[in-house]
Design a protein around this motif. Structure first.
Motif, PDB file in Angstrom:
ATOM      1  N   ASP A  43      47.499  48.076  22.840  1.00 15.11           N
ATOM      2  CA  ASP A  43      48.070  47.492  24.060  1.00 15.11           C
ATOM      3  C   ASP A  43      47.069  47.489  25.214  1.00 15.11           C
ATOM      4  O   ASP A  43      47.288  46.816  26.218  1.00 15.11           O
ATOM      5  CB  ASP A  43      49.319  48.264  24.500  1.00 15.11           C
ATOM      6  CG  ASP A  43      50.457  48.154  23.514  1.00 15.11           C
ATOM      7  OD1 ASP A  43      50.467  47.201  22.707  1.00 15.11           O
ATOM      8  OD2 ASP A  43      51.343  49.025  23.550  1.00 15.11           O
ATOM      9  N   PHE A  44      45.993  48.259  25.083  1.00  9.97           N
ATOM     10  CA  PHE A  44      45.061  48.448  26.196  1.00  9.97           C
ATOM     11  C   PHE A  44      43.638  47.994  25.920  1.00  9.97           C
ATOM     12  O   PHE A  44      42.917  47.656  26.863  1.00  9.97           O
ATOM     13  CB  PHE A  44      45.032  49.927  26.601  1.00  9.97           C
ATOM     14  CG  PHE A  44      46.326  50.417  27.169  1.00  9.97           C
ATOM     15  CD1 PHE A  44      46.601  50.297  28.520  1.00  9.97           C
ATOM     16  CD2 PHE A  44      47.284  50.990  26.354  1.00  9.97           C
ATOM     17  CE1 PHE A  44      47.794  50.744  29.055  1.00  9.97           C
ATOM     18  CE2 PHE A  44      48.487  51.439  26.872  1.00  9.97           C
ATOM     19  CZ  PHE A  44      48.734  51.316  28.226  1.00  9.97           C
ATOM     20  N   GLU A  45      43.190  48.002  24.665  1.00 16.63           N
ATOM     21  CA  GLU A  45      41.795  47.705  24.345  1.00 16.63           C
ATOM     22  C   GLU A  45      41.340  46.359  24.912  1.00 16.63           C
ATOM     23  O   GLU A  45      41.964  45.336  24.677  1.00 16.63           O
ATOM     24  CB  GLU A  45      41.582  47.702  22.828  1.00 16.63           C
ATOM     25  CG  GLU A  45      41.596  49.084  22.228  1.00 16.63           C
ATOM     26  CD  GLU A  45      41.402  49.060  20.724  1.00 16.63           C
ATOM     27  OE1 GLU A  45      41.980  48.194  20.041  1.00 16.63           O
ATOM     28  OE2 GLU A  45      40.658  49.933  20.234  1.00 16.63           O
ATOM     29  N   GLY A  46      40.258  46.387  25.689  1.00 14.55           N
ATOM     30  CA  GLY A  46      39.672  45.172  26.226  1.00 14.55           C
ATOM     31  C   GLY A  46      40.428  44.522  27.360  1.00 14.55           C
ATOM     32  O   GLY A  46      39.988  43.503  27.899  1.00 14.55           O
ATOM     33  N   LYS A  47      41.547  45.084  27.766  1.00 10.74           N
ATOM     34  CA  LYS A  47      42.358  44.480  28.829  1.00 10.74           C
ATOM     35  C   LYS A  47      41.731  44.716  30.201  1.00 10.74           C
ATOM     36  O   LYS A  47      41.102  45.745  30.443  1.00 10.74           O
ATOM     37  CB  LYS A  47      43.775  45.088  28.833  1.00 10.74           C
ATOM     38  CG  LYS A  47      44.549  44.852  27.559  1.00 10.74           C
ATOM     39  CD  LYS A  47      45.164  43.489  27.559  1.00 10.74           C
ATOM     40  CE  LYS A  47      45.745  43.076  26.256  1.00 10.74           C
ATOM     41  NZ  LYS A  47      46.992  43.533  25.849  1.00 10.74           N
ATOM     42  N   PRO A  48      41.913  43.767  31.109  1.00  8.06           N
ATOM     43  CA  PRO A  48      41.426  43.982  32.476  1.00  8.06           C
ATOM     44  C   PRO A  48      42.273  45.061  33.160  1.00  8.06           C
ATOM     45  O   PRO A  48      43.456  45.196  32.870  1.00  8.06           O
ATOM     46  CB  PRO A  48      41.627  42.627  33.156  1.00  8.06           C
ATOM     47  CG  PRO A  48      42.590  41.878  32.306  1.00  8.06           C
ATOM     48  CD  PRO A  48      42.518  42.452  30.928  1.00  8.06           C
ATOM     49  N   ILE A  49      41.640  45.822  34.044  1.00  5.18           N
ATOM     50  CA  ILE A  49      42.383  46.856  34.769  1.00  5.18           C
ATOM     51  C   ILE A  49      43.049  46.245  36.001  1.00  5.18           C
ATOM     52  O   ILE A  49      42.633  45.192  36.481  1.00  5.18           O
ATOM     53  CB  ILE A  49      41.494  48.058  35.147  1.00  5.18           C
ATOM     54  CG1 ILE A  49      40.372  47.654  36.105  1.00  5.18           C
ATOM     55  CG2 ILE A  49      40.919  48.708  33.891  1.00  5.18           C
ATOM     56  CD1 ILE A  49      39.572  48.817  36.658  1.00  5.18           C
ATOM     57  N   SER A  50      44.050  46.917  36.503  1.00  8.25           N
ATOM     58  CA  SER A  50      44.795  46.419  37.659  1.00  8.25           C
ATOM     59  C   SER A  50      44.004  46.607  38.955  1.00  8.25           C
ATOM     60  O   SER A  50      43.063  47.410  39.021  1.00  8.25           O
ATOM     61  CB  SER A  50      46.121  47.174  37.783  1.00  8.25           C
ATOM     62  OG  SER A  50      45.880  48.516  38.184  1.00  8.25           O
ATOM     63  N   GLY A  51      44.405  45.892  39.977  1.00  5.10           N
ATOM     64  CA  GLY A  51      43.812  46.055  41.302  1.00  5.10           C
ATOM     65  C   GLY A  51      44.010  47.468  41.830  1.00  5.10           C
ATOM     66  O   GLY A  51      43.128  48.017  42.496  1.00  5.10           O
ATOM     67  N   GLN A  52      45.178  48.059  41.529  1.00  8.98           N
ATOM     68  CA  GLN A  52      45.446  49.436  41.950  1.00  8.98           C
ATOM     69  C   GLN A  52      44.433  50.398  41.344  1.00  8.98           C
ATOM     70  O   GLN A  52      43.924  51.277  42.030  1.00  8.98           O
ATOM     71  CB  GLN A  52      46.841  49.877  41.493  1.00  8.98           C
ATOM     72  CG  GLN A  52      47.984  49.415  42.350  1.00  8.98           C
ATOM     73  CD  GLN A  52      49.285  50.016  41.830  1.00  8.98           C
ATOM     74  OE1 GLN A  52      49.669  49.771  40.688  1.00  8.98           O
ATOM     75  NE2 GLN A  52      49.938  50.785  42.667  1.00  8.98           N
ATOM     76  N   LEU A  53      44.151  50.235  40.060  1.00  7.37           N
ATOM     77  CA  LEU A  53      43.190  51.121  39.401  1.00  7.37           C
ATOM     78  C   LEU A  53      41.784  50.870  39.938  1.00  7.37           C
ATOM     79  O   LEU A  53      41.020  51.827  40.135  1.00  7.37           O
ATOM     80  CB  LEU A  53      43.237  50.955  37.882  1.00  7.37           C
ATOM     81  CG  LEU A  53      42.321  51.883  37.086  1.00  7.37           C
ATOM     82  CD1 LEU A  53      42.560  53.351  37.435  1.00  7.37           C
ATOM     83  CD2 LEU A  53      42.512  51.662  35.595  1.00  7.37           C
ATOM     84  N   GLU A  54      41.444  49.629  40.217  1.00  7.15           N
ATOM     85  CA  GLU A  54      40.142  49.330  40.829  1.00  7.15           C
ATOM     86  C   GLU A  54      39.984  50.078  42.146  1.00  7.15           C
ATOM     87  O   GLU A  54      38.917  50.603  42.451  1.00  7.15           O
ATOM     88  CB  GLU A  54      39.981  47.830  41.058  1.00  7.15           C
ATOM     89  CG  GLU A  54      39.706  47.037  39.807  1.00  7.15           C
ATOM     90  CD  GLU A  54      39.539  45.546  40.083  1.00  7.15           C
ATOM     91  OE1 GLU A  54      39.272  45.161  41.245  1.00  7.15           O
ATOM     92  OE2 GLU A  54      39.677  44.767  39.127  1.00  7.15           O
ATOM     93  N   GLU A  55      41.063  50.140  42.940  1.00  6.04           N
ATOM     94  CA  GLU A  55      41.038  50.864  44.215  1.00  6.04           C
ATOM     95  C   GLU A  55      40.828  52.356  44.000  1.00  6.04           C
ATOM     96  O   GLU A  55      40.047  52.985  44.724  1.00  6.04           O
ATOM     97  CB  GLU A  55      42.338  50.649  44.990  1.00  6.04           C
ATOM     98  CG  GLU A  55      42.443  49.289  45.632  1.00  6.04           C
ATOM     99  CD  GLU A  55      43.744  49.117  46.396  1.00  6.04           C
ATOM    100  OE1 GLU A  55      44.275  50.116  46.930  1.00  6.04           O
ATOM    101  OE2 GLU A  55      44.248  47.980  46.443  1.00  6.04           O
ATOM    102  N   ILE A  56      41.533  52.933  43.026  1.00  8.85           N
ATOM    103  CA  ILE A  56      41.387  54.359  42.715  1.00  8.85           C
ATOM    104  C   ILE A  56      39.925  54.659  42.367  1.00  8.85           C
ATOM    105  O   ILE A  56      39.343  55.624  42.865  1.00  8.85           O
ATOM    106  CB  ILE A  56      42.305  54.764  41.526  1.00  8.85           C
ATOM    107  CG1 ILE A  56      43.778  54.625  41.890  1.00  8.85           C
ATOM    108  CG2 ILE A  56      41.979  56.169  41.026  1.00  8.85           C
ATOM    109  CD1 ILE A  56      44.296  55.613  42.893  1.00  8.85           C
TER     110      ILE A  56
END
Length: 122
Positions: free
Chosen positions: A35-48
């Motif tokens: 469910d996660f491999e290669g997926k783009p990360i969220s804007g929230q996680l980018e901020e963290i």
């Protein structure tokens, strides 16, 4: 290397382990990794990552961060720092509501992020 490290950490903890760069999940290991491999990360996680934060949260808390499109209930996140730059994160995830993550998981992801940051510097 990140994939092997994620696999080892997932085997040791029993949690889903994600390792990201600043844009995508670069390695995933454990139950639900597809469910996660290669997926783009969220804007929230980018901020963290950009703010060099670490956190432990449940999905019913204000501090809970959406990582990608995958589903999970608990998370522990620590930013990977390499040569002074925030380059990604190590994340433990659980779909179990009853298993609250705490100080142990927080220290574990911090140690993993520190190790990966040092490895990247070499």
């Amino acid at each position: 290397f990140a994939g092997e490290y994620a696999e080892s950490l997932a085997h040791t903890t029993g949690y889903l382990v994600l390792i990201t760069d600043g844009d995508h999940v670069v390695a995933a290991s454990g139950s639900g990794k597809r469910d996660f491999e290669g997926k783009p990360i969220s804007g929230q996680l980018e901020e963290i990552i950009g703010e060099r934060k670490s956190l432990v949260a449940s999905d019913d808390e204000k501090t809970f961060v959406k990582l990608t499109a995958g589903e999970y209930r608990q998370q522990a996140i620590s930013t990977i720092i390499c040569e002074g730059d925030a380059i990604g994160a190590v994340i433990l995830c659980s779909r179990e509501e009853r298993e609250k993550m705490g100080e142990t998981e927080s220290k574990l992801v911090a140690a993993a992020a520190g190790f990966l940051g040092r490895q990247m510097e070499q």
